[in-house]
Motif scaffolding. Structure first.
Motif, PDB file in Angstrom:
ATOM      1  N   SER A  67       0.846  -1.188   0.000  1.00 33.03           N
ATOM      2  CA  SER A  67       0.000   0.000   0.000  1.00 33.03           C
ATOM      3  C   SER A  67       0.882   1.238   0.000  1.00 33.03           C
ATOM      4  CB  SER A  67      -0.874   0.035   1.255  1.00 33.03           C
ATOM      5  OG  SER A  67      -1.697  -1.078   1.320  1.00 33.03           O
ATOM      6  N   LEU A  68       0.389   2.302  -0.618  1.00 29.35           N
ATOM      7  CA  LEU A  68       1.064   3.586  -0.569  1.00 29.35           C
ATOM      8  C   LEU A  68       0.505   4.308   0.650  1.00 29.35           C
ATOM      9  CD1 LEU A  68       2.867   5.800  -1.789  1.00 29.35           C
ATOM     10  CD2 LEU A  68       0.897   6.510  -3.145  1.00 29.35           C
ATOM     11  N   LYS A 100       2.342  13.159  -1.831  1.00 27.93           N
ATOM     12  CA  LYS A 100       1.519  12.608  -0.753  1.00 27.93           C
ATOM     13  C   LYS A 100       0.631  13.699  -0.141  1.00 27.93           C
ATOM     14  CE  LYS A 100       4.372   8.638   0.377  1.00 27.93           C
ATOM     15  NZ  LYS A 100       5.085   7.897   1.439  1.00 27.93           N
TER      16      LYS A 100
END
Length: 116
Positions: A67-68, A100
């Motif tokens: 997962s990011l 992000k």
């Protein structure tokens, strides 16, 4: 006892304070300040290393990819405004961090408070 360790790529010095580890002296200082604000009742529910999933794990060409995630330095409730705050201590705004930050806003509607 506060114990500094070796420097990293961005010249920050990791700090160990009792059983807590911090990625930089600036993060450690900010935590101490936020802890005082919590003790005085200005903020509540101070937490460290708050994790947000920006993209789930996937298979790419048959290879599993993690997962990011975005891991914020702090999360807390600002008593005066009633708003949840996500905060990050930043010396350098890297391209990955900027991506992000963009995803945090688009997915969660959260503006990250950046402190030095």
């Amino acid at each position: 006892m506060i114990k500094p360790s070796r420097r990293s790529k961005y010249k920050n010095i990791k700090v160990v304070d009792g059983d807590q580890k911090f990625d930089s002296a600036a993060e450690h200082r900010r935590y101490k300040w936020l802890a005082l604000l919590e003790k005085s009742g200005h903020i509540q529910n101070l937490t460290r290393q708050v994790t947000f999933v920006l993209a789930p794990k996937v298979l790419i060409h048959g290879i599993a990819k993690r997962s990011l995630i975005y891991r914020a330095d702090f999360g807390y409730l600002d008593v005066a405004t009633g708003k949840q705050v996500v905060e990050d201590v930043k010396g350098t705004l890297t391209a990955v961090y900027k991506m992000k930050r963009h995803l945090m806003k688009s997915i969660y509607g959260i503006d990250i408070l950046e402190t030095k």
